[in-house]
Design a protein around this motif. Structure first.
Motif, PDB file in Angstrom:
ATOM      1  N   VAL A  81       0.482  -8.722  -0.651  1.00 12.12           N
ATOM      2  CA  VAL A  81       0.355  -7.294  -0.352  1.00 12.12           C
ATOM      3  C   VAL A  81       0.434  -7.111   1.160  1.00 12.12           C
ATOM      4  O   VAL A  81      -0.017  -7.976   1.922  1.00 12.12           O
ATOM      5  CB  VAL A  81      -0.959  -6.696  -0.928  1.00 12.12           C
ATOM      6  N   ILE A 109      -3.088 -11.541   1.432  1.00 12.83           N
ATOM      7  CA  ILE A 109      -2.714 -10.848   2.674  1.00 12.83           C
ATOM      8  C   ILE A 109      -3.331 -11.707   3.775  1.00 12.83           C
ATOM      9  O   ILE A 109      -4.553 -11.794   3.903  1.00 12.83           O
ATOM     10  CB  ILE A 109      -3.163  -9.354   2.690  1.00 12.83           C
ATOM     11  N   THR A 143       0.856  -1.188   0.000  1.00 17.19           N
ATOM     12  CA  THR A 143       0.000   0.000   0.000  1.00 17.19           C
ATOM     13  C   THR A 143       0.893   1.240   0.000  1.00 17.19           C
ATOM     14  O   THR A 143       2.016   1.232   0.511  1.00 17.19           O
ATOM     15  CB  THR A 143      -0.943   0.066   1.220  1.00 17.19           C
ATOM     16  N   LEU A 178      -0.660  -0.078  -4.137  1.00 16.66           N
ATOM     17  CA  LEU A 178      -2.098  -0.052  -3.869  1.00 16.66           C
ATOM     18  C   LEU A 178      -2.433   1.167  -3.018  1.00 16.66           C
ATOM     19  O   LEU A 178      -1.968   1.277  -1.876  1.00 16.66           O
ATOM     20  CB  LEU A 178      -2.520  -1.326  -3.110  1.00 16.66           C
ATOM     21  N   GLY A 218      -4.695   2.058  -0.914  1.00 18.24           N
ATOM     22  CA  GLY A 218      -5.747   1.328  -0.196  1.00 18.24           C
ATOM     23  C   GLY A 218      -6.597   2.267   0.644  1.00 18.24           C
ATOM     24  O   GLY A 218      -6.110   3.285   1.141  1.00 18.24           O
ATOM     25  N   ASP A 219      -7.860   1.869   0.829  1.00 22.12           N
ATOM     26  CA  ASP A 219      -8.688   2.681   1.741  1.00 22.12           C
ATOM     27  C   ASP A 219      -8.291   2.400   3.199  1.00 22.12           C
ATOM     28  O   ASP A 219      -8.838   3.014   4.119  1.00 22.12           O
ATOM     29  CB  ASP A 219     -10.186   2.499   1.486  1.00 22.12           C
ATOM     30  N   SER A 220      -7.292   1.532   3.392  1.00 24.60           N
ATOM     31  CA  SER A 220      -6.663   1.388   4.718  1.00 24.60           C
ATOM     32  C   SER A 220      -6.120   2.741   5.177  1.00 24.60           C
ATOM     33  O   SER A 220      -5.803   2.914   6.351  1.00 24.60           O
ATOM     34  CB  SER A 220      -5.537   0.361   4.673  1.00 24.60           C
ATOM     35  N   GLU A 246      -7.958 -11.889   1.277  1.00 26.14           N
ATOM     36  CA  GLU A 246      -7.546 -11.417   2.609  1.00 26.14           C
ATOM     37  C   GLU A 246      -8.049 -12.363   3.691  1.00 26.14           C
ATOM     38  O   GLU A 246      -9.234 -12.716   3.745  1.00 26.14           O
ATOM     39  CB  GLU A 246      -8.100 -10.000   2.858  1.00 26.14           C
ATOM     40  N   HIS A 252     -11.710  -8.147  -4.468  1.00 21.65           N
ATOM     41  CA  HIS A 252     -11.185  -8.324  -3.102  1.00 21.65           C
ATOM     42  C   HIS A 252     -12.151  -9.260  -2.373  1.00 21.65           C
ATOM     43  O   HIS A 252     -13.292  -8.881  -2.101  1.00 21.65           O
ATOM     44  CB  HIS A 252     -11.079  -6.949  -2.432  1.00 21.65           C
ATOM     45  N   LYS A 286      -9.936  -1.341  -7.346  1.00 25.56           N
ATOM     46  CA  LYS A 286     -10.249  -2.535  -6.540  1.00 25.56           C
ATOM     47  C   LYS A 286     -11.513  -2.266  -5.738  1.00 25.56           C
ATOM     48  O   LYS A 286     -11.687  -1.174  -5.216  1.00 25.56           O
ATOM     49  CB  LYS A 286      -9.085  -2.845  -5.599  1.00 25.56           C
ATOM     50  N   ASP A 290      -8.302   1.842  -4.420  1.00 28.70           N
ATOM     51  CA  ASP A 290      -9.514   1.270  -3.829  1.00 28.70           C
ATOM     52  C   ASP A 290     -10.723   2.145  -4.102  1.00 28.70           C
ATOM     53  O   ASP A 290     -10.644   3.376  -4.007  1.00 28.70           O
ATOM     54  CB  ASP A 290      -9.349   1.190  -2.304  1.00 28.70           C
TER      55      ASP A 290
HETATM   56  O1  KIV Z   1      -7.003  -0.991   1.828  1.00 34.23           O
HETATM   57  C1  KIV Z   1      -6.069  -1.784   1.803  1.00 34.23           C
HETATM   58  O2  KIV Z   1      -4.939  -1.490   2.204  1.00 34.23           O
HETATM   59  C2  KIV Z   1      -6.321  -3.130   1.291  1.00 34.23           C
HETATM   60  C3  KIV Z   1      -5.291  -4.176   1.536  1.00 34.23           C
HETATM   61  C4  KIV Z   1      -5.343  -4.599   2.950  1.00 34.23           C
HETATM   62  C5  KIV Z   1      -5.430  -5.324   0.612  1.00 34.23           C
HETATM   63  O3  KIV Z   1      -7.346  -3.369   0.745  1.00 34.23           O
END
Ligand code: KIV
Length: 262
Positions: free
Chosen positions: A202, A192, A12, A31, A33-35, A171, A126, A102, A73
Motif C-alpha cells: 500500500v 508499507i 489510499t 484504502l 486512510g486516516d492519512s 508499516e 495495522h 482497519k 480506517d
Molecule cells: O491512513 C493510511 O493511509 C494508512 C496507510 C499508511 C497504511 O493507514
C-alpha cells in the motif's frame, strides 16, 4: 490472490474521481486512510480525524468505485474504549460504503478484532508503526528492530489472524520480519515500508504522485519523504499511467526495491 501468489496492490483514496481512475488502473483495494488528516487537511498527524471525516470520504470513494474492495480506517477515539462503540462506528463505515474496517494496535486490540469479526464486520489489523500512537512511539520510527520487539509484532500478527482478521497491514518494519510474519500466517499481509515479501503493498496516493511535502504550516524543503516512498509520476506525465505503473511494479515485485525497505 495471496493463495495464488498474486501480489495485492492497494492505494489510499479519498474521493470519487481518483476511486474511478484507480479502479480502472487495476488497483485491487482502495484504502480510505486516516492519512487524509495529513494529505488532505494539512495536519501534522492523523490525530484530529473524526468519524464524520471518514464516513464522508468513504461515501465518495464508494460512489466512484462501486465494484472495488474498499477498506476504511477507524479514526482515533472510535474503537479503543469499548467493543460496542467500536462495533457501532465500524457499522457506520460499512453503511457508508466500506467492505472492511482497519484499526491500529496489537495485543490490546485482539479482543476488539474478534468482537467485530464475530459480529459480521471484516477487519484489517495495522501493526508495526501505528501513526495514531505517534506520540507514544516518539515519532516516525521503524518498529521491530530488536529480536524482542520483532517477536511481539510476530505474536500480535498471529493473534490477530487467530481472531479472524482478513488482512494485516505492516508499516515500517524490517523486511526480514515482514517476511517471517507473512510466512507464519495464512492471513495476507500488506506492507508499507515492510519489504517486497508481503502479500501486497500500500502507498499513500500523494506519495505515489510525489506531491506531499509535509504539514501545511511547514516549508516544503523542510520535508524529507520516508525511505519507502517512490514517486511514480516522475517517469510519466499521466496520473493514470503512474498508478498503472505502481500496480504493475507491485505485481512484478519490482516495488518495493531494497532501497525502499528497512
Ligand atoms: O491512513 C493510511 O493511509 C494508512 C496507510 C499508511 C497504511 O493507514
Amino acid at each position: 490472490m495471496a493463495k495464488r501468489g498474486e501480489k495485492i496492490a492497494m492505494l489510499t483514496c479519498y474521493d470519487a474521481s481518483f476511486a474511478k481512475l484507480m479502479a480502472h488502473a487495476g488497483v485491487d483495494i482502495l484504502l480510505v486512510g486516516d492519512s487524509l488528516g495529513m494529505v488532505l487537511q494539512g495536519a501534522e498527524n492523523t490525530l484530529n480525524v473524526s468519524m464524520h471525516h471518514m464516513t464522508y470520504h468513504t461515501k465518495n470513494v464508494a460512489a466512484g468505485a462501486p465494484d472495488t474492495l474498499i477498506i476504511a480506517d477507524m479514526p482515533v477515539g472510535s474503537y479503543e474504549h469499548d467493543h460496542e462503540a467500536a462495533f457501532k462506528n465500524a457499522q457506520w463505515l460499512i453503511k457508508s460504503g466500506a467492505h472492511m474496517v482497519k484499526f491500529e494496535g496489537g495485543a490490546d486490540k485482539v479482543d476488539t478484532a474478534r468482537y467485530l469479526v464475530t459480529h459480521g464486520i471484516p477487519v484489517c489489523a495495522h501493526l508495526g508503526f501505528t501513526p495514531q500512537s505517534v506520540n507514544l512511539l516518539g515519532g516516525y520510527k521503524i518498529q521491530g528492530k530488536t529480536e524482542e520487539s520483532a517477536q511481539i509484532i510476530l505474536e500480535d500478527a498471529i493473534n490477530m489472524a487467530n481472531a479472524g482478521v482478513s488482512l494485516i497491514v505492516l508499516e515500517m518494519v524490517p523486511a526480514p520480519l515482514a517476511k517471517r510474519i507473512t510466512e507464519s500466517t495464512t492471513t495476507p499481509t500488506i506492507g508499507i515500508g515492510a519489504g517486497v515479501d508481503c502479500s501486497g503493498q500500500v502507498l499513500v496516493l500523494q506519495d505515489l504522485l510525489g506531491i506531499y511535502s509535509g504539514p501545511a504550516h511547514k516549508a516544503p524543503d523542510e520535508f524529507k519523504s520516508p525511505r519507502f516512498v517512490r514517486n511514480f509520476l516522475k517517469d510519466t506525465n499521466s496520473i493514470q499511467v503512474a498508478i498503472s505503473n505502481y500496480v504493475q511494479a507491485v505485481k512484478n515485485k519490482t516495488f518495493p526495491a531494497s532501497e525502499h525497505s528497512y
